[in-house]
Write a protein that holds these residues in place. Structure first.
Motif, PDB file in Angstrom:
ATOM      1  N   UNK A  97       0.908  -1.156   0.136  1.00 17.53           N
ATOM      2  CA  UNK A  97       0.002   0.072  -0.069  1.00 17.53           C
ATOM      3  C   UNK A  97       0.771   1.215  -0.033  1.00 17.53           C
ATOM      4  N   UNK A  98       0.384   2.379  -0.715  1.00 18.49           N
ATOM      5  CA  UNK A  98       1.058   3.724  -0.425  1.00 18.49           C
ATOM      6  C   UNK A  98       0.605   4.474   0.890  1.00 18.49           C
ATOM      7  N   UNK A  99      -0.231   3.786   2.019  1.00 16.02           N
ATOM      8  CA  UNK A  99      -0.709   4.590   2.887  1.00 16.02           C
ATOM      9  C   UNK A  99       0.726   4.216   3.994  1.00 16.02           C
ATOM     10  N   UNK A 100       0.901   5.166   4.863  1.00 17.72           N
ATOM     11  CA  UNK A 100       2.003   4.985   6.014  1.00 17.72           C
ATOM     12  C   UNK A 100       1.313   4.080   6.856  1.00 17.72           C
ATOM     13  N   UNK A 101       2.230   2.819   7.214  1.00 17.70           N
ATOM     14  CA  UNK A 101       1.949   1.875   8.047  1.00 17.70           C
ATOM     15  C   UNK A 101       3.053   1.011   8.573  1.00 17.70           C
ATOM     16  N   UNK A 102       3.145   0.379   9.843  1.00 20.86           N
ATOM     17  CA  UNK A 102       4.365   0.008  10.167  1.00 20.86           C
ATOM     18  C   UNK A 102       4.964  -1.181   9.435  1.00 20.86           C
ATOM     19  N   UNK A 103       3.819  -2.045   8.577  1.00 24.68           N
ATOM     20  CA  UNK A 103       4.122  -3.069   8.007  1.00 24.68           C
ATOM     21  C   UNK A 103       4.126  -3.085   6.580  1.00 24.68           C
ATOM     22  N   UNK A 104       3.816  -1.653   6.250  1.00 24.89           N
ATOM     23  CA  UNK A 104       3.656  -1.558   4.832  1.00 24.89           C
ATOM     24  C   UNK A 104       4.850  -1.410   4.070  1.00 24.89           C
ATOM     25  N   UNK A 105       4.967  -1.622   2.462  1.00 25.02           N
ATOM     26  CA  UNK A 105       5.616  -1.369   1.606  1.00 25.02           C
ATOM     27  C   UNK A 105       5.001  -0.662   0.269  1.00 25.02           C
ATOM     28  N   UNK A 106       5.753   0.339  -0.116  1.00 26.89           N
ATOM     29  CA  UNK A 106       4.970   1.148  -1.186  1.00 26.89           C
ATOM     30  C   UNK A 106       5.251   0.070  -2.700  1.00 26.89           C
ATOM     31  N   UNK A 107       4.098  -0.171  -3.188  1.00 30.10           N
ATOM     32  CA  UNK A 107       4.244  -1.204  -4.467  1.00 30.10           C
ATOM     33  C   UNK A 107       5.259  -0.787  -5.509  1.00 30.10           C
ATOM     34  N   UNK A 108       5.653   0.502  -5.460  1.00 24.55           N
ATOM     35  CA  UNK A 108       6.559   1.044  -6.606  1.00 24.55           C
ATOM     36  C   UNK A 108       8.044   0.596  -5.867  1.00 24.55           C
ATOM     37  N   UNK A 109       8.167   0.426  -4.713  1.00 23.78           N
ATOM     38  CA  UNK A 109       9.516   0.220  -3.755  1.00 23.78           C
ATOM     39  C   UNK A 109      10.059  -1.409  -3.997  1.00 23.78           C
ATOM     40  N   UNK A 110      10.154  -1.736  -5.127  1.00 21.89           N
ATOM     41  CA  UNK A 110      10.408  -3.106  -5.235  1.00 21.89           C
ATOM     42  C   UNK A 110      11.896  -3.515  -4.392  1.00 21.89           C
ATOM     43  N   UNK A 111      12.740  -2.718  -4.723  1.00 24.44           N
ATOM     44  CA  UNK A 111      13.994  -2.974  -4.041  1.00 24.44           C
ATOM     45  C   UNK A 111      13.741  -3.280  -2.236  1.00 24.44           C
ATOM     46  N   UNK A 112      12.873  -2.432  -1.637  1.00 21.44           N
ATOM     47  CA  UNK A 112      12.571  -2.588  -0.247  1.00 21.44           C
ATOM     48  C   UNK A 112      11.907  -4.016  -0.256  1.00 21.44           C
ATOM     49  N   UNK A 113      11.028  -4.164  -0.998  1.00 18.93           N
ATOM     50  CA  UNK A 113      10.269  -5.518  -0.884  1.00 18.93           C
ATOM     51  C   UNK A 113      11.167  -6.831  -0.878  1.00 18.93           C
ATOM     52  N   UNK A 114      12.030  -6.770  -1.966  1.00 14.74           N
ATOM     53  CA  UNK A 114      13.132  -7.758  -2.153  1.00 14.74           C
ATOM     54  C   UNK A 114      13.819  -7.895  -1.017  1.00 14.74           C
ATOM     55  N   UNK A 115      14.375  -6.554  -0.304  1.00 10.58           N
ATOM     56  CA  UNK A 115      15.128  -6.815   0.593  1.00 10.58           C
ATOM     57  C   UNK A 115      14.429  -7.392   1.943  1.00 10.58           C
TER      58      UNK A 115
END
Length: 320
Positions: free
Chosen positions: A166-184
């Protein structure tokens, strides 16, 4: 201004510009990476400030005020150099130690599931995840589009970790455009939990924010990491809402999972485990029977009871 002094001013200004640029880049990397990269980026930030900004200011002070201030320049440049060199050597040792570290043992029960699999039915995805959680009891990282509480309620599974796309600020959230963060985060979970399961849905949502090539590279990167780290990667997609070419790549690179056959194998192994050979003597036969009842398929009566409701529920839903 003679050419010599111009060169000195230029070198001092260049030192400062390089130091500022390097510090900004290091700060950005420090925010988006995990350890040990985060720690190295933090050290690099300090090194750029000392070596670049501090050294450049030292050069300008020597030119404009007094040559005796060369000590400021020397301390700044030498301090930044030593800090960077020491941190680099330390990082090499950490990476070498990490490469040699002995991995944790994979859960005793063998999961007869592809290392990388594809599911195209919501019902199959739910059944598969519940089996992983209740029967195999392996760590699960789930990635989804729904709010964590809503996802747990719908899937009837509480994962070890949940990432909300989600693009919403949340402790467990990852922006869908930030694939490098999700991959990490996925890589970190697989490395810390060998034999674990990464379940992902919502790639259709990610495709709104990244181009098809980046999405494909991301999925294949997670696929390779799961194989290397002795884990499992399960991707749930809805073919009807995906580009045919994109789905064809996923179908080729990830093995489609037959959930019904998977449950059949678990149930058969649970109820009809192979018994050890029967001995000829009465005493030997009793020992073999006792051993067979204890070992059998490697599962207990309680574990068999955990799988059976899932199988009955699936058959009931198929009959509707």
């Amino acid at each position: 201004m003679n050419p010599g002094s111009f060169a000195q001013y230029f070198s001092g200004a260049l030192f400062i510009l390089i130091g500022i640029y390097g510090a900004v880049q290091s700060f950005n990397n420090c925010r988006k990476h995990e350890e040990p990269v985060k720690g190295f980026a933090r050290t690099l930030l300090i090194s750029f400030l000392l070596f670049g900004v501090g050294g450049g200011l030292g050069i300008l002070l020597v030119i404009m005020i007094s040559p005796s201030l060369w000590v400021i320049e020397a301390i700044s440049i030498m301090g930044g150099y030593l800090l960077l060199a020491g941190s680099s050597l330390s990082l090499i040792e950490k990476l070498e130690g990490y490469r040699k570290v002995k991995r944790k043992n994979v859960p005793a029960k063998e999961i007869e599931l592809p290392a990388v699999g594809l599911v195209t039915s919501a019902k199959d995805a739910k059944t598969l995840l519940r089996t992983m959680a209740t029967y195999f009891k392996v760590p699960i990282l789930a990635v989804g589009r729904e709010h964590p509480d809503k996802w747990v309620e719908n899937m009837e599974v509480t994962p070890t970790e949940y990432i909300w796309l989600t693009r919403v600020e949340h402790p467990g959230a990852v922006n869908p455009s930030s694939l490098h963060v999700l991959n990490g985060r996925i890589t970190k979970f697989l490395r810390e939990n060998p034999g674990s399961v990464v379940y992902m849905e919502g790639v259709e949502y990610i495709s709104f924010y990244v181009d098809p090539r980046s999405l494909t590279k991301f999925v294949l990167s997670v696929r390779d990491t799961a194989i290397i780290e002795n884990g499992h990667f399960i991707l749930y997609v809805t073919p009807e809402v995906m580009e045919p070419s994109q789905f064809a790549i996923f179908k080729r690179e990830l093995e489609p999972i037959n959930v019904s056959g998977f449950l059949d194998r678990i149930q058969g192994r649970t109820l009809f485990g192979t018994l050890p050979p029967t001995r000829e003597t009465k005493e030997g036969s009793e020992d073999a029977s006792a051993e067979g009842s204890k070992e059998g398929s490697g599962v207990s009566k309680e574990e068999a009871e955990e799988v059976e409701p899932l199988r009955r529920k699936e058959k009931a839903e198929e009959g509707r």
